[in-house]
Design a protein around this motif. Structure first.
Motif, PDB file in Angstrom:
ATOM      1  N   ALA A  49      96.086  70.939 117.502  1.00 32.44           N
ATOM      2  CA  ALA A  49      95.582  70.200 118.664  1.00 32.44           C
ATOM      3  C   ALA A  49      95.182  68.784 118.273  1.00 32.44           C
ATOM      4  CB  ALA A  49      94.401  70.937 119.292  1.00 32.44           C
ATOM      5  N   ALA A  50      94.494  68.643 117.147  1.00 30.17           N
ATOM      6  CA  ALA A  50      94.084  67.312 116.685  1.00 30.17           C
ATOM      7  C   ALA A  50      95.298  66.449 116.371  1.00 30.17           C
ATOM      8  CB  ALA A  50      93.183  67.429 115.465  1.00 30.17           C
ATOM      9  N   GLU A  51      96.291  67.036 115.732  1.00 27.88           N
ATOM     10  CA  GLU A  51      97.513  66.286 115.382  1.00 27.88           C
ATOM     11  C   GLU A  51      98.319  65.909 116.621  1.00 27.88           C
ATOM     12  OE1 GLU A  51      98.243  65.067 112.496  1.00 27.88           O
ATOM     13  OE2 GLU A  51      96.840  66.154 111.231  1.00 27.88           O
ATOM     14  N   SER A  52      98.203  66.705 117.687  1.00 33.49           N
ATOM     15  CA  SER A  52      98.989  66.470 118.899  1.00 33.49           C
ATOM     16  C   SER A  52      98.331  65.514 119.882  1.00 33.49           C
ATOM     17  CB  SER A  52      99.252  67.800 119.608  1.00 33.49           C
ATOM     18  OG  SER A  52     100.011  68.649 118.780  1.00 33.49           O
ATOM     19  N   CYS A  53      97.058  65.235 119.698  1.00 32.12           N
ATOM     20  CA  CYS A  53      96.353  64.338 120.625  1.00 32.12           C
ATOM     21  C   CYS A  53      97.023  62.963 120.618  1.00 32.12           C
ATOM     22  CB  CYS A  53      94.882  64.216 120.222  1.00 32.12           C
ATOM     23  SG  CYS A  53      93.950  63.115 121.316  1.00 32.12           S
ATOM     24  N   PRO A  54      97.471  62.487 121.780  1.00 34.09           N
ATOM     25  CA  PRO A  54      98.204  61.220 121.812  1.00 34.09           C
ATOM     26  C   PRO A  54      97.374  59.995 121.433  1.00 34.09           C
ATOM     27  CG  PRO A  54      97.820  62.001 124.038  1.00 34.09           C
ATOM     28  CD  PRO A  54      97.371  63.090 123.105  1.00 34.09           C
ATOM     29  N   VAL A  55      96.045  60.109 121.487  1.00 38.37           N
ATOM     30  CA  VAL A  55      95.196  58.964 121.153  1.00 38.37           C
ATOM     31  C   VAL A  55      94.271  59.255 119.965  1.00 38.37           C
ATOM     32  CG1 VAL A  55      95.273  57.923 123.457  1.00 38.37           C
ATOM     33  CG2 VAL A  55      93.502  59.616 122.923  1.00 38.37           C
ATOM     34  N   GLU A  56      94.523  60.376 119.264  1.00 37.47           N
ATOM     35  CA  GLU A  56      93.733  60.777 118.095  1.00 37.47           C
ATOM     36  C   GLU A  56      92.231  60.798 118.385  1.00 37.47           C
ATOM     37  OE1 GLU A  56      94.986  58.497 114.670  1.00 37.47           O
ATOM     38  OE2 GLU A  56      96.822  59.662 114.518  1.00 37.47           O
ATOM     39  N   ALA A  57      91.871  61.398 119.526  1.00 36.30           N
ATOM     40  CA  ALA A  57      90.463  61.482 119.903  1.00 36.30           C
ATOM     41  C   ALA A  57      89.754  62.653 119.226  1.00 36.30           C
ATOM     42  CB  ALA A  57      90.340  61.630 121.422  1.00 36.30           C
ATOM     43  N   ILE A  58      90.523  63.579 118.635  1.00 42.89           N
ATOM     44  CA  ILE A  58      89.945  64.776 118.022  1.00 42.89           C
ATOM     45  C   ILE A  58      89.904  64.614 116.509  1.00 42.89           C
ATOM     46  CG2 ILE A  58      90.205  67.264 117.684  1.00 42.89           C
ATOM     47  CD1 ILE A  58      91.876  67.226 120.331  1.00 42.89           C
ATOM     48  N   THR A  59      88.769  64.930 115.924  1.00 42.43           N
ATOM     49  CA  THR A  59      88.632  64.929 114.469  1.00 42.43           C
ATOM     50  C   THR A  59      88.153  66.310 114.042  1.00 42.43           C
ATOM     51  OG1 THR A  59      88.031  62.585 114.469  1.00 42.43           O
ATOM     52  CG2 THR A  59      87.543  63.833 112.473  1.00 42.43           C
ATOM     53  N   VAL A  60      88.853  66.873 113.060  1.00 48.59           N
ATOM     54  CA  VAL A  60      88.467  68.164 112.487  1.00 48.59           C
ATOM     55  C   VAL A  60      88.018  67.896 111.054  1.00 48.59           C
ATOM     56  CG1 VAL A  60      89.224  70.498 111.911  1.00 48.59           C
ATOM     57  CG2 VAL A  60      90.196  69.335 113.912  1.00 48.59           C
ATOM     58  N   ARG A  61      86.829  68.379 110.710  1.00 44.04           N
ATOM     59  CA  ARG A  61      86.269  68.160 109.374  1.00 44.04           C
ATOM     60  C   ARG A  61      85.872  69.493 108.742  1.00 44.04           C
ATOM     61  NH1 ARG A  61      84.646  62.769 108.834  1.00 44.04           N
ATOM     62  NH2 ARG A  61      84.507  61.670 110.819  1.00 44.04           N
ATOM     63  N   ASP A  62      85.881  69.501 107.422  1.00 48.19           N
ATOM     64  CA  ASP A  62      85.281  70.599 106.691  1.00 48.19           C
ATOM     65  C   ASP A  62      83.779  70.455 106.914  1.00 48.19           C
ATOM     66  OD1 ASP A  62      83.798  71.802 104.438  1.00 48.19           O
ATOM     67  OD2 ASP A  62      85.787  72.220 103.611  1.00 48.19           O
ATOM     68  N   GLY A  64      81.280  71.715 105.481  1.00 49.09           N
ATOM     69  CA  GLY A  64      80.475  71.629 104.271  1.00 49.09           C
ATOM     70  C   GLY A  64      80.545  70.289 103.576  1.00 49.09           C
ATOM     71  N   THR A  65      81.745  69.706 103.530  1.00 46.80           N
ATOM     72  CA  THR A  65      81.936  68.465 102.779  1.00 46.80           C
ATOM     73  C   THR A  65      82.074  67.226 103.650  1.00 46.80           C
ATOM     74  OG1 THR A  65      84.347  68.631 102.742  1.00 46.80           O
ATOM     75  CG2 THR A  65      83.132  69.749 100.954  1.00 46.80           C
ATOM     76  N   GLY A  66      82.422  67.415 104.916  1.00 49.22           N
ATOM     77  CA  GLY A  66      82.670  66.274 105.800  1.00 49.22           C
ATOM     78  C   GLY A  66      84.066  65.710 105.674  1.00 49.22           C
ATOM     79  N   GLU A  67      84.886  66.294 104.792  1.00 44.34           N
ATOM     80  CA  GLU A  67      86.257  65.817 104.596  1.00 44.34           C
ATOM     81  C   GLU A  67      87.056  65.975 105.889  1.00 44.34           C
ATOM     82  OE1 GLU A  67      90.288  67.037 102.117  1.00 44.34           O
ATOM     83  OE2 GLU A  67      88.456  68.174 101.818  1.00 44.34           O
ATOM     84  N   VAL A  68      87.785  64.913 106.270  1.00 44.92           N
ATOM     85  CA  VAL A  68      88.634  64.974 107.454  1.00 44.92           C
ATOM     86  C   VAL A  68      89.865  65.803 107.138  1.00 44.92           C
ATOM     87  CG1 VAL A  68      90.037  63.635 109.083  1.00 44.92           C
ATOM     88  CG2 VAL A  68      87.801  62.756 108.351  1.00 44.92           C
ATOM     89  N   LEU A  69      90.086  66.831 107.952  1.00 48.35           N
ATOM     90  CA  LEU A  69      91.234  67.717 107.787  1.00 48.35           C
ATOM     91  C   LEU A  69      92.361  67.363 108.761  1.00 48.35           C
ATOM     92  CD1 LEU A  69      89.193  71.023 107.531  1.00 48.35           C
ATOM     93  CD2 LEU A  69      90.116  69.652 105.643  1.00 48.35           C
ATOM     94  N   ALA A  70      91.998  66.829 109.921  1.00 49.13           N
ATOM     95  CA  ALA A  70      92.982  66.424 110.914  1.00 49.13           C
ATOM     96  C   ALA A  70      92.316  65.422 111.852  1.00 49.13           C
ATOM     97  CB  ALA A  70      93.499  67.627 111.678  1.00 49.13           C
ATOM     98  N   PRO A  71      93.050  64.465 112.376  1.00 46.57           N
ATOM     99  CA  PRO A  71      94.467  64.250 112.101  1.00 46.57           C
ATOM    100  C   PRO A  71      94.665  63.603 110.730  1.00 46.57           C
ATOM    101  CG  PRO A  71      93.684  62.532 113.557  1.00 46.57           C
ATOM    102  CD  PRO A  71      92.531  63.497 113.332  1.00 46.57           C
ATOM    103  N   GLU A  72      95.857  63.855 110.197  1.00 47.23           N
ATOM    104  CA  GLU A  72      96.175  63.218 108.924  1.00 47.23           C
ATOM    105  C   GLU A  72      96.320  61.734 109.163  1.00 47.23           C
ATOM    106  OE1 GLU A  72      99.449  64.988 106.914  1.00 47.23           O
ATOM    107  OE2 GLU A  72      98.584  66.988 107.016  1.00 47.23           O
ATOM    108  N   ARG A  73      95.787  60.960 108.278  1.00 53.67           N
ATOM    109  CA  ARG A  73      95.846  59.497 108.422  1.00 53.67           C
ATOM    110  C   ARG A  73      96.950  58.926 107.582  1.00 53.67           C
ATOM    111  NH1 ARG A  73      92.491  58.808 112.617  1.00 53.67           N
ATOM    112  NH2 ARG A  73      90.616  59.922 112.349  1.00 53.67           N
TER     113      ARG A  73
END
Length: 73
Positions: A49-62, A64-73
């Motif tokens: 869903a995050a990767e498919s968002c046309p405006v990259e409004a969704i951010t998925v993070r771990d 525990g660490t805060g690392e961004v998992l999606a969308p890939e930059r």
């Protein structure tokens, strides 16, 4: 491991692709996407869903660490 889901309300255009891809994780509220829960277990449909968002409004993070998992930059 858990993931946090964030939707930038200022960026979201309400395309609802996220709701179509992951309805158990996203819903439209007043025309804009909102995560049903801010923290979830790992789920491929959430990153899809995050990767498919046309405006990259969704951010998925771990959560525990805060690392961004999606969308890939």
């Amino acid at each position: 491991m858990s993931w946090s889901i964030e939707v930038d309300a200022d960026t979201c255009i309400g395309s609802a692709l996220c709701v179509g891809i992951a309805p158990e994780h996203f819903e439209l509220v007043e025309g804009f996407s909102c995560p049903r829960r801010s923290e979830v277990g790992p789920a491929e449909e959430v990153t899809d869903a995050a990767e498919s968002c046309p405006v990259e409004a969704i951010t998925v993070r771990d959560a525990g660490t805060g690392e961004v998992l999606a969308p890939e930059r």
